[in-house]
Design an enzyme around this catalytic site. Structure first.
Site, mmCIF file in Angstrom:
data_model
loop_
_atom_site.group_PDB
_atom_site.id
_atom_site.type_symbol
_atom_site.label_atom_id
_atom_site.label_comp_id
_atom_site.label_asym_id
_atom_site.label_seq_id
_atom_site.Cartn_x
_atom_site.Cartn_y
_atom_site.Cartn_z
ATOM 1 C CE LYS A 146 25.542 -65.778 -15.619
ATOM 2 N NZ LYS A 146 26.973 -65.982 -15.848
ATOM 3 C CB THR A 155 36.976 -63.080 -16.715
ATOM 4 O OG1 THR A 155 36.168 -63.547 -15.638
ATOM 5 C CG2 THR A 155 36.317 -63.396 -18.035
ATOM 6 C CB SER A 177 34.434 -68.412 -8.949
ATOM 7 O OG SER A 177 34.027 -67.087 -9.116
ATOM 8 C CG ASN A 212 35.711 -57.689 -14.138
ATOM 9 O OD1 ASN A 212 36.558 -58.350 -14.744
ATOM 10 N ND2 ASN A 212 35.603 -57.733 -12.832
ATOM 11 C CE LYS A 223 31.439 -70.256 -8.120
ATOM 12 N NZ LYS A 223 30.554 -69.085 -8.038
ATOM 13 C CE LYS A 233 31.718 -69.866 -19.205
ATOM 14 N NZ LYS A 233 31.339 -68.499 -18.805
HETATM 15 P P1 NAD Z 1 30.635 -55.280 -17.053
HETATM 16 O O1 NAD Z 1 29.243 -54.870 -16.753
HETATM 17 O O2 NAD Z 1 31.719 -54.977 -16.102
HETATM 18 O O3 NAD Z 1 31.087 -54.720 -18.494
HETATM 19 C C1 NAD Z 1 30.307 -54.807 -19.635
HETATM 20 C C2 NAD Z 1 30.815 -53.754 -20.604
HETATM 21 O O4 NAD Z 1 30.159 -53.906 -21.851
HETATM 22 C C3 NAD Z 1 30.564 -52.321 -20.141
HETATM 23 O O5 NAD Z 1 31.691 -51.540 -20.453
HETATM 24 C C4 NAD Z 1 29.369 -51.889 -20.995
HETATM 25 O O6 NAD Z 1 29.324 -50.483 -21.190
HETATM 26 C C5 NAD Z 1 29.720 -52.616 -22.282
HETATM 27 N N1 NAD Z 1 28.598 -52.756 -23.194
HETATM 28 C C6 NAD Z 1 27.291 -53.043 -22.938
HETATM 29 N N2 NAD Z 1 26.588 -53.017 -24.080
HETATM 30 C C7 NAD Z 1 27.464 -52.708 -25.063
HETATM 31 C C8 NAD Z 1 27.332 -52.540 -26.463
HETATM 32 N N3 NAD Z 1 26.163 -52.682 -27.068
HETATM 33 N N4 NAD Z 1 28.448 -52.240 -27.175
HETATM 34 C C9 NAD Z 1 29.643 -52.090 -26.566
HETATM 35 N N5 NAD Z 1 29.825 -52.234 -25.254
HETATM 36 C C10 NAD Z 1 28.739 -52.543 -24.511
HETATM 37 O O7 NAD Z 1 30.543 -56.852 -17.320
HETATM 38 P P2 NAD Z 1 31.733 -57.905 -17.359
HETATM 39 O O8 NAD Z 1 31.781 -58.571 -16.038
HETATM 40 O O9 NAD Z 1 32.974 -57.317 -17.930
HETATM 41 O O10 NAD Z 1 31.104 -58.951 -18.367
HETATM 42 C C11 NAD Z 1 31.162 -58.766 -19.793
HETATM 43 C C12 NAD Z 1 30.827 -60.089 -20.448
HETATM 44 O O11 NAD Z 1 31.756 -61.073 -19.986
HETATM 45 C C13 NAD Z 1 29.433 -60.642 -20.121
HETATM 46 O O12 NAD Z 1 28.979 -61.362 -21.240
HETATM 47 C C14 NAD Z 1 29.708 -61.590 -18.981
HETATM 48 O O13 NAD Z 1 28.717 -62.593 -18.866
HETATM 49 C C15 NAD Z 1 31.037 -62.154 -19.434
HETATM 50 N N6 NAD Z 1 31.802 -62.759 -18.350
HETATM 51 C C16 NAD Z 1 32.275 -62.006 -17.324
HETATM 52 C C17 NAD Z 1 32.969 -62.626 -16.293
HETATM 53 C C18 NAD Z 1 33.551 -61.836 -15.161
HETATM 54 O O14 NAD Z 1 34.248 -62.442 -14.330
HETATM 55 N N7 NAD Z 1 33.355 -60.543 -15.080
HETATM 56 C C19 NAD Z 1 33.190 -64.013 -16.335
HETATM 57 C C20 NAD Z 1 32.730 -64.743 -17.423
HETATM 58 C C21 NAD Z 1 32.024 -64.106 -18.435
#
Ligand code: NAD
Length: 411
Positions: free
Chosen positions: A105, A189, A350, A219, A69, A93
């Site tokens: 992934k 998350t 999920s 997000n 997953k 995780k």
């Molecule tokens: P997203 O694309 O919605 O948001 C990412 C954010 O980070 C955006 O606002 C982007 O502009 C910002 N960003 C990118 N580079 C940057 C930088 N150098 N400095 C500052 N900000 C920066 O993605 P997300 O879903 O929120 O995921 C963010 C992290 O959380 C990732 O590592 C992802 O793997 C992890 N994550 C997300 C989820 C989920 O359910 N969305 C679950 C587990 C882990």
């Protein structure tokens, strides 16, 4: 920057954790490389009639505890190493929060902003055509990740249905509610991390009215900002890929979300509502009580870890702190709530979506929140107690916690 691959760095933490358990070392060998990684070319027709090709991957790290997953990421810097590392972290995780899944992934090396909506749809459908034998509701279940969302999951699920000739909602999670998505997946998350913070608040010394800096306002970052603001905390700095802003008396998150939605960056709020621009790389060193990392990998590294002023870091992003930085933070007494626990709320909901799809029975939001809260609190309490007992970091304790479950399933 370390010369090790990302996967090797992640494995270091895993093998270190094994030293706290009495395990047959040969059991661990299989984690040195994934169960399978498929590397493919996605060729799609662009709107102007030309053809373009993109590199894509799907990696299944380990299925000892169940089908694999994990999300699919669209980003220009996606590599095989990154996808395999993130798949490995998903195995850990899922074991940390005791879900019946292994880790997977996927990724496509693409800047999604360079595509029109119709090109994005063709790319997403192509991904499923190419990987249709890899994924499946009992084999490997994708979900959204960086730059992918519910609409992309809907296209993918629909493509899978047409390939197998039946409606199979459990093949993909993070779908729109109207197509079998779960209530509560959008902020899961962040909410999981928030429940954990609240539960451990007393132990952590995380008090009401805390000042919070958040790196990444996507997000995960935007939802935790809302939850923390609603609970009476103050978000004093926030960044995205285009820059950062500060607001010492507390940034209005509703206004910030509006500004980001309208203008594409948090920096567009600067100058209004008591906020001003700050240097993007200053975000991690802002004077605050909690630093939330919700952007990308390796954002806190050997070069800036010593500047972190927050006593607590919540890792909502995957691998936002390098092992070298971890060591520096540990020596400085900074408590890191690690990714494999802190952001596990996403995969937990999920999992709830997958269960609901298979049952064909959908739960109310109260049930989702209650089950998520229980999960985060139970696993958080166990990891906190183990860290205290063994005098190790929460990250090491979380790895030990996961590893003991994985090993149990192998013997
Ligand atoms: P997203 O694309 O919605 O948001 C990412 C954010 O980070 C955006 O606002 C982007 O502009 C910002 N960003 C990118 N580079 C940057 C930088 N150098 N400095 C500052 N900000 C920066 O993605 P997300 O879903 O929120 O995921 C963010 C992290 O959380 C990732 O590592 C992802 O793997 C992890 N994550 C997300 C989820 C989920 O359910 N969305 C679950 C587990 C882990």
């Amino acid at each position: 920057m370390s010369s090790k691959t990302m996967l090797q760095q992640a494995l270091t933490r895993f093998f270190d954790a094994a030293k706290h358990l009495n395990i047959d070392p040969t059991i661990l060998e299989k984690w040195e490389f994934p169960l399978e990684t498929t590397h493919a070319r996605l060729t799609i027709r662009m709107d102007d009639g030309s053809l373009k090709s993109f590199r894509a991957w799907r990696s299944r790290n380990d299925d000892t505890r169940g089908p694999t997953k994990g999300g699919i990421r669209y980003h220009q810097s996606v590599t095989a190493d990154e996808v395999e590392t993130l798949a490995f972290l998903m195995t850990i995780k899922c074991a940390v929060v005791n879900l019946p899944f292994g880790g997977g992934k996927g990724g496509v090396q693409i800047d999604p902003l360079s595509l029109s909506k119709t090109e994005l749809e063709r790319l997403s459908r192509r991904y499923v055509q190419i990987f249709s034998k890899v994924i499946g509701p009992n084999r490997d279940i994708p979900a959204p990740d960086v730059n992918t969302n519910a609409m992309i999951m809907a296209w993918m699920a629909n493509e899978y249905d047409s390939i197998v000739g039946e409606v199979t909602p459990a093949v993909i999670t993070g779908k729109p509610i109207s197509l079998g998505g779960s209530l509560g997946r959008d902020d899961a998350t962040a909410r999981g991390g928030y429940y954990l913070l609240e539960y451990l608040a007393k132990d952590l010394g995380f008090t009401p009215g805390a000042r919070v800096a958040i790196q990444g306002f996507g997000n995960a970052g935007s939802h935790i900002a809302q939850l923390l603001e609603s609970a009476g905390h103050k978000v004093v700095a926030v960044s995205d890929s285009k820059g950062a802003i500060g607001g010492p008396t507390g940034i209005d998150i509703g206004q910030l979300s509006l500004a980001k939605e309208r203008n594409g960056s948090v920096t567009s709020l600067a100058g209004a509502h008591g906020t001003s621009k700050i240097a993007a790389d200053e975000l991690v060193s802002v004077d605050c009580d909690l630093l939330v990392l919700a952007a990308m990998e390796d954002m806190v590294h050997a070069g800036n870890a010593a500047n972190v002023k927050a006593p607590i870091i919540l890792e909502l992003a995957n691998s936002p702190i390098t092992p070298e930085a971890d060591e520096i933070l540990k020596n400085r007494g900074v408590v890191v709530i690690p990714d494999i626990l802190a952001n596990a709320g996403g995969v937990t909901v999920s999992y709830f979506e997958w269960v609901q799809n298979r049952q064909g029975y959908y739960w109310p939001i109260e049930d989702i929140h209650a089950r998520l809260k229980t999960k985060m609190e139970e696993e958080g309490a166990a990891i906190w107690a183990s860290a205290k007992e063994k005098n190790i970091t929460l990250r090491s304790a979380a790895y030990v916690h996961a590893l003991s479950r994985l090993v149990d399933a192998i013997y």
